[in-house]
Scaffold this active site. Structure first.
Site, PDB file in Angstrom:
ATOM      1  N   HIS A  43       0.662  -0.900  -0.201  1.00  0.00           N
ATOM      2  CA  HIS A  43       0.020  -0.060  -0.332  1.00  0.00           C
ATOM      3  C   HIS A  43       1.048   1.061  -0.111  1.00  0.00           C
ATOM      4  O   HIS A  43       0.520   2.047  -0.946  1.00  0.00           O
ATOM      5  CB  HIS A  43      -0.867  -0.015   1.294  1.00  0.00           C
ATOM      6  CG  HIS A  43      -1.464  -1.562   1.119  1.00  0.00           C
ATOM      7  ND1 HIS A  43      -2.194  -1.449   2.754  1.00  0.00           N
ATOM      8  CD2 HIS A  43      -2.006  -1.675   0.286  1.00  0.00           C
ATOM      9  CE1 HIS A  43      -3.215  -2.330   1.546  1.00  0.00           C
ATOM     10  NE2 HIS A  43      -3.108  -2.699   0.730  1.00  0.00           N
TER      11      HIS A  43
ATOM     12  N   GLU B 280      -1.720 -13.173 -25.333  1.00  0.00           N
ATOM     13  CA  GLU B 280      -0.796 -13.546 -23.693  1.00  0.00           C
ATOM     14  C   GLU B 280      -0.742 -14.788 -23.541  1.00  0.00           C
ATOM     15  O   GLU B 280      -0.734 -15.313 -22.400  1.00  0.00           O
ATOM     16  CB  GLU B 280      -1.752 -12.752 -22.542  1.00  0.00           C
ATOM     17  CG  GLU B 280      -3.059 -13.079 -22.542  1.00  0.00           C
ATOM     18  CD  GLU B 280      -3.840 -11.596 -21.742  1.00  0.00           C
ATOM     19  OE1 GLU B 280      -3.428 -12.098 -20.910  1.00  0.00           O
ATOM     20  OE2 GLU B 280      -5.204 -12.050 -21.585  1.00  0.00           O
TER      21      GLU B 280
ATOM     22  N   ASP C 281       0.899 -11.369 -18.585  1.00  0.00           N
ATOM     23  CA  ASP C 281       0.571 -12.954 -18.960  1.00  0.00           C
ATOM     24  C   ASP C 281       1.584 -13.866 -19.505  1.00  0.00           C
ATOM     25  O   ASP C 281       1.348 -15.233 -18.917  1.00  0.00           O
ATOM     26  CB  ASP C 281      -1.118 -13.311 -18.813  1.00  0.00           C
ATOM     27  CG  ASP C 281      -1.694 -13.192 -17.684  1.00  0.00           C
ATOM     28  OD1 ASP C 281      -1.959 -13.628 -16.844  1.00  0.00           O
ATOM     29  OD2 ASP C 281      -3.243 -12.249 -18.042  1.00  0.00           O
TER      30      ASP C 281
ATOM     31  N   CYS D 129       0.146  -4.460 -24.426  1.00  0.00           N
ATOM     32  CA  CYS D 129      -0.548  -3.493 -23.063  1.00  0.00           C
ATOM     33  C   CYS D 129       0.160  -4.113 -21.676  1.00  0.00           C
ATOM     34  O   CYS D 129      -0.631  -3.631 -21.036  1.00  0.00           O
ATOM     35  CB  CYS D 129      -1.738  -3.653 -23.621  1.00  0.00           C
ATOM     36  SG  CYS D 129      -2.057  -4.818 -23.016  1.00  0.00           S
TER      37      CYS D 129
END
Ligand code: PEP
Ligand code: MG
Length: 596
Positions: free
Chosen positions: A204, A446, A470, A517
């Site tokens: 975070h 992918e 991926d 992408c």
């Protein structure tokens, strides 16, 4: 600009530590050590007559905490986007957990201790359970519960909500860990850098620091036990290096790095409205990846000329219910209008894998990433798929909308998905609902099988977009989220580079453009390679756009082609990465990643 902190003070010697660079920049200043509040809440007995009052205090504090978390959530969504907003969704779930609240009420009534004590005890036990589990996820969960607990206790005690930030001069914040609430409320004018003992790239603190544009290094081990308030500290957040008690020469060196970094950043600003063209006029489209419709504005603000990946599954991941067709139409339409006439590529839901949702009946799978995921879910849940495609087709009238199917392994799924799209279009025509029947259709490449079938696939669609996140994990069989095999997840593996090459050649042979992408598209080192391999469009997080544009505009297409050809002849990932790094360094010495 503030004056340098004193050089080597007294007995302190210059000390170097290394952590994980989490948010870029160079900061030089004095330490402000944030000691994690050790909340000690003594067991305070109450009289039976006070029970009701305690329960009312609890209700009030829960209400105030909920309102405070909702404010944080709003702020997070505005300044930092959906990933950070989700942190506070998780906090709301912790606070509003029925079992937790019932437990507190029952124990106050039965044991007759102050509600502060009971709340601390109940959530404290949960934190301990989480801490005992291995892995970053449980650690983060423990931190989230701790964050909610602190807020709740502050309200119970009638104190303010967030960490007070009253420094007389800018500081570098050092902490064992930073709660999301404290990180979100960091004042950029007062806090010039963050360094924490714990955390990884996706923790975070790291996500927040990047979103808020504050230089940060995480995973520093025990830095917080080695420093005191006021110590001089340098953070080179581009390399992950921390220097304590720097001597005059080191300070001067880093002042130089900091100035060059800032100059480079402001130079990028000027590129915003220029095309991503090489010096010899070869233009590459530079697009952004988004999750929320309003992020399209950030893509334009960073100089992107479209959105190459709209991760539509966010519509599921922020709630428990299924988004309706009208709601989707509204969401897609908004993003399309922001971008028009520039393209918006909407990827159909990529659910499954690690993106689970209650409304999709995904059973426990032994290998979720090889399981019921993405287009496989869509093709078996025609109701959801058809509603999404209808929404996309309707939104296509509001801008330049394209549809992209994820996780295509071969022609079967592409043909089936296109058939559902055609049915959805026919339905809309029958119902006289306006839509564009000619939206462009593309697929994500992918999976290795899609690479091998890229030419045939390209013949039956309008564009290909390589999802390297991926593709790499499936090519080298290394789970993209598993730290234990992270060393095998090699972006520059020669096998991966060859797969990109094959895909581009196949797409072009079929006369179709090929985009990228995945995260590799935002990696500066990869940019000359990707351009040289002939990638037509690079789609990446909007904050990467200026840097990639700068690189493209500095090199010639000719050079990029030579670099790519050479990289294709190298044998190992390390050789390719070193070679590309060297080439980039030669041409762009002031690129911030070289400030190590
Ligand atoms: C990819 O796999 O490269 C990709 C862009 O999709 P995601 O990261 O959403 O799986
Ligand atoms: Mg993917």
């Amino acid at each position: 600009m503030k004056s340098d902190p004193p050089a080597t003070a007294g007995h302190s010697v210059e000390t170097v530590l290394r952590g994980i660079p989490a948010s870029p920049g160079v900061s030089i200043g004095r330490v402000h050590l944030l000691i994690a509040e050790r909340v000690h809440v003594p067991p305070h007995k109450i009289a039976p007559s006070e029970v009701q009052r305690e329960l009312e205090r609890f209700e009030r504090a829960v209400g105030q905490t909920r309102a405070a978390i909702e404010r944080s959530r709003e702020r997070a969504l505005t300044v930092a986007g959906i990933a950070v907003g989700k942190i506070f969704d998780a906090h709301l779930m912790i606070l509003d957990d029925v079992v937790f609240q019932q437990q507190v009420r029952a124990r106050v009534e039965r044991e007759q201790f102050s509600v502060d004590y009971i709340v601390n005890d109940v959530l404290g036990q949960n934190i301990e359970i989480m801490r005992k589990q291995p892995g970053e996820t449980f650690r983060e969960r423990a931190a989230d519960i701790g964050d909610v607990l602190n807020r709740l206790l502050r309200f119970l005690r009638g104190e303010g909500d967030v960490m007070p930030q009253s420094f007389s001069e800018p500081v570098v914040l050092v902490a064992a860990d930073l709660s999301p609430t404290d990180a979100l409320h960091v004042d950029r004018h007062l806090i010039h850098g963050i360094a924490t003992d714990q955390g990884g790239l996706t923790s975070h603190t790291a996500i927040l620091a990047r979103s808020l544009d504050i230089p940060a290094i995480v995973g520093l081990g025990n830095l917080s036990t080695q420093v005191h308030d006021g110590d001089s500290i340098i953070l080179n957040c581009n390399s992950g290096k921390v220097i304590l008690h720097a001597g005059a020469a080191t300070l001067a060196e880093y002042r130089g790095k900091q100035e060059r970094y800032l100059a480079f950043q402001s130079a990028l600003e000027n590129l915003k409205d220029l095309p991503a063209s090489t010096t010899d006029g070869h233009e590459v489209q530079l697009w952004g990846n988004i999750e929320l419709p309003f992020e399209a504005e950030s893509v334009l603000a960073h100089g992107g000329s479209g959105v190459g990946l709209f991760r539509s599954e966010f519509l599921f991941l922020t709630r428990d219910t299924v988004p309706s067709e009208d709601e989707q139409f509204d969401t897609y339409g908004k993003a399309a209008e922001i971008l028009a006439p520039r393209p918006l590529v909407i990827r159909t839901f990529d659910l499954g894998g690690d993106k689970l949702h209650g409304s999709i009946n995904i059973k426990q799978e032994r290998n979720p990433f090889l399981g019921y995921r993405a287009i496989r879910v869509s093709l078996s849940r025609r109701d959801l798929f058809r509603a999404q495609l209808r929404a996309i087709l309707r939104a296509s009238r509001r801008g330049n909308v394209r549809v992209m199917f994820p996780f295509i392994s071969g022609l079967e799924e592409l043909r089936e998905a296109k058939a559902v799209l055609a049915e959805a279009a026919a339905e809309l025509t029958r119902e006289r609902i306006p839509h564009d029947p000619h939206v462009q259709v593309g697929i994500m490449v992918e999976l290795p099988s899609a690479v091998m079938m890229a030419e045939q696939l390209a013949r039956e669609c309008d564009f290909l977009s390589i999802g390297t996140n991926d593709l790499i994990q499936y090519a080298v069989a290394a789970d993209r989220g598993n730290e234990a095999v992270a060393a095998y997840y090699r972006s520059f593996h020669p096998g991966v580079v060859r797969m990109i090459d094959l895909t581009v050649k196949a797409g072009h042979k079929a006369g179709k453009p090929v985009a990228i992408c995945g995260e590799l598209g935002g990696n500066p080192v990869a940019a000359p390679l990707l351009v040289g391999l002939g990638i037509d469009e690079i789609s990446t997080n909007s904050t990467n756009i200026p840097e990639i544009k700068k690189i493209v505009r500095t090199l010639s297409y000719e050079e990029c082609r030579r670099i790519a050809a050479r990289a294709l002849r190298l044998d190992t990932a390390a050789e390719i990465q070193d070679y590309l790094t060297g080439e980039l360094k030669k041409r762009l010495a002031d690129l911030p990643i070289w400030f190590s």
